[in-house]
Design a protein around this motif. Structure first.
Motif, mmCIF file in Angstrom:
data_model
loop_
_atom_site.group_PDB
_atom_site.id
_atom_site.type_symbol
_atom_site.label_atom_id
_atom_site.label_comp_id
_atom_site.label_asym_id
_atom_site.label_seq_id
_atom_site.Cartn_x
_atom_site.Cartn_y
_atom_site.Cartn_z
ATOM 1 N N UNK A 391 0.838 -1.205 0.000
ATOM 2 C CA UNK A 391 0.000 0.000 0.000
ATOM 3 C C UNK A 391 0.870 1.252 0.000
ATOM 4 N N UNK A 392 2.003 1.197 0.684
ATOM 5 C CA UNK A 392 2.925 2.342 0.691
ATOM 6 C C UNK A 392 3.487 2.585 -0.702
ATOM 7 N N UNK A 393 3.841 1.518 -1.415
ATOM 8 C CA UNK A 393 4.353 1.672 -2.782
ATOM 9 C C UNK A 393 3.303 2.302 -3.688
ATOM 10 N N UNK A 394 2.045 1.880 -3.515
ATOM 11 C CA UNK A 394 0.970 2.367 -4.391
ATOM 12 C C UNK A 394 0.505 3.772 -4.046
ATOM 13 N N UNK A 395 0.490 4.111 -2.750
ATOM 14 C CA UNK A 395 -0.174 5.344 -2.340
ATOM 15 C C UNK A 395 0.704 6.304 -1.528
ATOM 16 N N UNK A 396 1.776 5.824 -0.951
ATOM 17 C CA UNK A 396 2.517 6.672 -0.021
ATOM 18 C C UNK A 396 3.805 7.234 -0.556
ATOM 19 N N UNK A 397 4.082 7.014 -1.833
ATOM 20 C CA UNK A 397 5.357 7.455 -2.382
ATOM 21 C C UNK A 397 5.117 8.009 -3.774
ATOM 22 N N UNK A 398 5.765 9.102 -4.114
ATOM 23 C CA UNK A 398 5.646 9.698 -5.451
ATOM 24 C C UNK A 398 7.028 9.743 -6.101
ATOM 25 N N UNK A 399 7.230 9.219 -7.317
ATOM 26 C CA UNK A 399 6.184 8.617 -8.146
ATOM 27 C C UNK A 399 5.745 7.262 -7.598
ATOM 28 N N UNK A 400 4.461 6.926 -7.786
ATOM 29 C CA UNK A 400 3.930 5.663 -7.293
ATOM 30 C C UNK A 400 4.658 4.500 -7.964
ATOM 31 N N UNK A 401 4.856 3.435 -7.214
ATOM 32 C CA UNK A 401 5.596 2.288 -7.732
ATOM 33 C C UNK A 401 4.660 1.096 -7.869
ATOM 34 N N UNK A 402 4.579 0.562 -9.078
ATOM 35 C CA UNK A 402 3.851 -0.685 -9.323
ATOM 36 C C UNK A 402 4.877 -1.806 -9.224
ATOM 37 N N UNK A 403 4.630 -2.787 -8.368
ATOM 38 C CA UNK A 403 5.622 -3.823 -8.139
ATOM 39 C C UNK A 403 5.803 -4.721 -9.358
ATOM 40 N N UNK A 404 4.699 -5.233 -9.898
ATOM 41 C CA UNK A 404 4.662 -6.052 -11.116
ATOM 42 C C UNK A 404 5.091 -7.508 -10.929
ATOM 43 N N UNK A 405 5.616 -7.858 -9.769
ATOM 44 C CA UNK A 405 6.011 -9.253 -9.575
ATOM 45 C C UNK A 405 5.793 -9.691 -8.133
ATOM 46 N N UNK A 406 4.594 -9.438 -7.623
ATOM 47 C CA UNK A 406 4.243 -9.865 -6.265
ATOM 48 C C UNK A 406 4.088 -11.383 -6.259
ATOM 49 N N UNK A 407 4.823 -12.058 -5.389
ATOM 50 C CA UNK A 407 4.740 -13.514 -5.236
ATOM 51 C C UNK A 407 5.334 -13.883 -3.878
ATOM 52 N N UNK A 408 5.118 -15.119 -3.462
ATOM 53 C CA UNK A 408 5.533 -15.549 -2.119
ATOM 54 C C UNK A 408 7.047 -15.456 -1.936
ATOM 55 N N UNK A 409 7.817 -15.679 -2.986
ATOM 56 C CA UNK A 409 9.274 -15.625 -2.852
ATOM 57 C C UNK A 409 9.785 -14.189 -2.735
ATOM 58 N N UNK A 410 8.924 -13.199 -2.997
ATOM 59 C CA UNK A 410 9.307 -11.799 -2.825
ATOM 60 C C UNK A 410 8.758 -11.203 -1.530
ATOM 61 N N UNK A 411 8.212 -12.047 -0.653
ATOM 62 C CA UNK A 411 7.835 -11.630 0.699
ATOM 63 C C UNK A 411 8.866 -12.247 1.639
ATOM 64 N N UNK A 412 9.778 -11.426 2.139
ATOM 65 C CA UNK A 412 10.860 -11.922 3.002
ATOM 66 C C UNK A 412 10.515 -11.684 4.467
#
Length: 557
Positions: A391-412
């Motif tokens: 949510x911070x990437x999408x709404x709390x930072x400018x320019x907004x950042x779209x992750x594009x590769x959300x998956x379980x191996x990218x949740x550390x």
């Protein structure tokens, strides 16, 4: 045939998603209270007699995708707050009396497809960043007072003269006018001489400072007649990045390196090579689409993760450094912090904080049971924390950042199982020089939303879909694809779960390893949140802020 003004009371309709008042005879100003319609997706006020400026509060319409204010008598500057409308795809402002320049911030509207500001009184230059928007397919700037060169990039490269007509002071190839040709009037030469004078003055000041610095060095060293060679040696030590060991050779100037935390200020390529044993395979802790990750211990005995990006996919050096400078500023408790980077020729290296408990994927795919079972409270904590980071990437930072590769191996996971989202910004880094994001880097099979197969465009709603898959993994304990679904109705995790829900058998998908009388209701609630995130229609998916709110509701019960 509606007349009168727009009732401010409409601002109280908190669930309103579409407001169509176009082609009436409405007058007066636009009520600022419309800016509190948090669920509004489309707003059409075209063809009325509205006047005055656009309310600043319109920048708070975060769900807005379609805004049509054309054919009115609106004036004032184009609101910079429009840049907050990260979902905006359609913006029509033509046929009004807007003045001022086109805000540079509009170049942040990465989803924008249609922009018409023709028939106004806009001045200044055309922002190159606006032309470079990858999704923009229609741009009309005609009948304004724009000036200067037409950018030769993106959509502006192929604009028709009709889209630029009426702007007498534009120049460039499209306009058939060389921008270098200047009128030979007196003021031009005065400006030229003025610039030349400033340049000479700057040169004199620079030389004076250099002379004074040299004199200070000589005095400080106690050698009044320091040789030129020794002076050059002193300057070399300040131009090169040195390793922490005095015996190491200097890194050449072609290496660009920057660190964002004080303990790592002196790290060099030599340090990284030594810490990874020349990128030895035994130090590999991860391997993905963006590159290979190595565990490394730096000279200050700090354990870090070093990602060696795939050489074939990285972009130019200047673009890489600019992107790293941006990503280095993105700090949040649920994002894996970028500690530094190193660029040496084709080699691009990123240094991250090391996460002791590895990835969520590792724990959920605990085939050999070498790890403890990830209990339900930890799963709720992981879901909530990773939603907060996204949510911070999408709404709390400018320019907004779209992750594009959300998956379980990218949740550390750190030592307390606090989740941190990894690899954010890398898809953009690797694809920044491309006109669109190809599917091989726009996601991972099993997590890719259905609309990507049609448009290939990455959006925040696509991230929400991928996150919905992660919620299913937490609830079911199963992976998104694989042999488990070979003979099962639905063909994959998402299809199987929806088939079970449709048959009224939702409880059958819950992971038996964590299912209990206490957890069952909460697991079903998380399943319901996941189902909303996985809607086929992107517009029906919630934002990550709403997903976070839903998950907090589970946590509080």
């Amino acid at each position: 045939m509606l007349t009168g003004s727009i009732p401010p009371e409409l601002g109280g309709s908190s669930k309103l998603q579409g407001l169509y008042l176009g082609n009436n005879q409405l007058s007066g100003t636009i009520p600022g209270r419309l800016g509190v319609l948090g669920s509004l997706v489309k707003l059409n006020l075209t063809g009325n007699q509205l006047y005055g400026p656009v309310p600043r509060s319109f920048g708070d319409l975060k769900e807005l995708t379609h805004l049509d204010l054309s054919y009115n008598e609106l004036d004032g500057n184009l609101p910079r707050s429009f840049s907050n409308l990260s979902y905006l795809t359609y913006l029509d402002l033509h046929g009004n009396k807007f003045t001022g320049e086109i805000p540079l911030e509009l170049g942040n509207l990465v989803q924008l497809e249609y922009f018409d500001v023709s028939g106004n009184r806009i001045s200044g230059q055309i922002p190159e960043k606006l032309c470079a928007l990858v999704n923009l397919f229609y741009l009309n700037l005609a009948e304004n007072s724009l000036e200067g060169p037409v950018p030769g990039s993106g959509i502006c490269l192929n604009l028709s003269k009709i889209s630029l007509a009426g702007n007498k002071d534009l120049c460039g190839k499209i306009m058939g006018l060389d921008c270098r040709v200047k009128s030979f009037d007196k003021s031009y030469y005065l400006n030229a001489w003025g610039l030349a004078g400033i340049a000479v003055g700057c040169m004199i000041v620079t030389l004076s400072i250099a002379f004074a610095l040299r004199k200070w060095i000589l005095k400080d060293s106690g050698q009044g007649d320091l040789e030129e060679g020794k002076l050059n040696s002193f300057l070399d030590q300040n131009l090169y990045f040195l390793s922490s060991s005095s015996s190491r050779s200097k890194e050449p100037l072609s290496i660009n390196i920057a660190m964002f935390e004080q303990p790592l200020l002196k790290i060099t390529l030599v340090d990284i090579l030594e810490a990874t044993n020349n990128f030895c395979k035994t130090n590999i802790i991860g391997d993905g689409g963006f590159g290979t990750v190595y565990k490394a211990t730096l000279p200050d005995v700090k354990t870090v993760a070093v990602k060696k990006l795939s050489q074939a996919k990285t972009q130019g050096n200047r673009e890489f450094i600019a992107e790293m400078e941006t990503l280095g500023k993105v700090k949040h408790q649920n994002l894996v912090p970028l500690l530094g980077y190193c660029s040496f020729g084709e080699e691009k290296l990123l240094v991250y904080e090391y996460m002791v408990n590895g990835s969520l994927d590792l724990w959920l795919r605990n085939q050999s049971r070498a790890l403890d079972v990830l209990d339900w409270p930890k799963r709720v904590k992981i879901a909530t924390g990773s939603a907060r980071g996204l949510a911070f990437l999408h709404h709390g930072f400018t320019p907004h950042i779209i992750h594009r590769d959300i998956k379980a191996s990218n949740i550390l996971l750190n030592e307390d199982f606090e989740p941190k989202v990894a690899d954010f910004g890398l898809a953009r880094l690797i694809s920044a020089c491309e006109t669109h994001v190809s599917t091989d880097i726009a996601g991972t099979f099993g997590y890719i939303p259905p609309e990507y197969g049609q448009s290939g465009r990455s959006t925040t709603r696509g991230d929400v879909y991928s996150f919905g898959v992660i919620l299913l993994e937490l609830v079911t304990g199963k992976e998104p694809t694989g042999p488990d679904f070979k003979e099962v109705e639905g063909g994959n995790l998402v299809g199987w779960v929806f088939q079970k829900i449709k048959k009224g058998q939702a409880a059958d998908v819950l992971d038996p390893t964590v299912l209990s009388a206490d957890s069952k209701q909460m697991m079903l609630q998380m399943l319901q949140i996941a189902a909303v995130c996985l809607s086929d229609n992107p517009a029906n998916r919630p934002t990550m802020l709403k997903v976070l709110k839903f998950l907090k509701g589970i946590k509080d019960e």
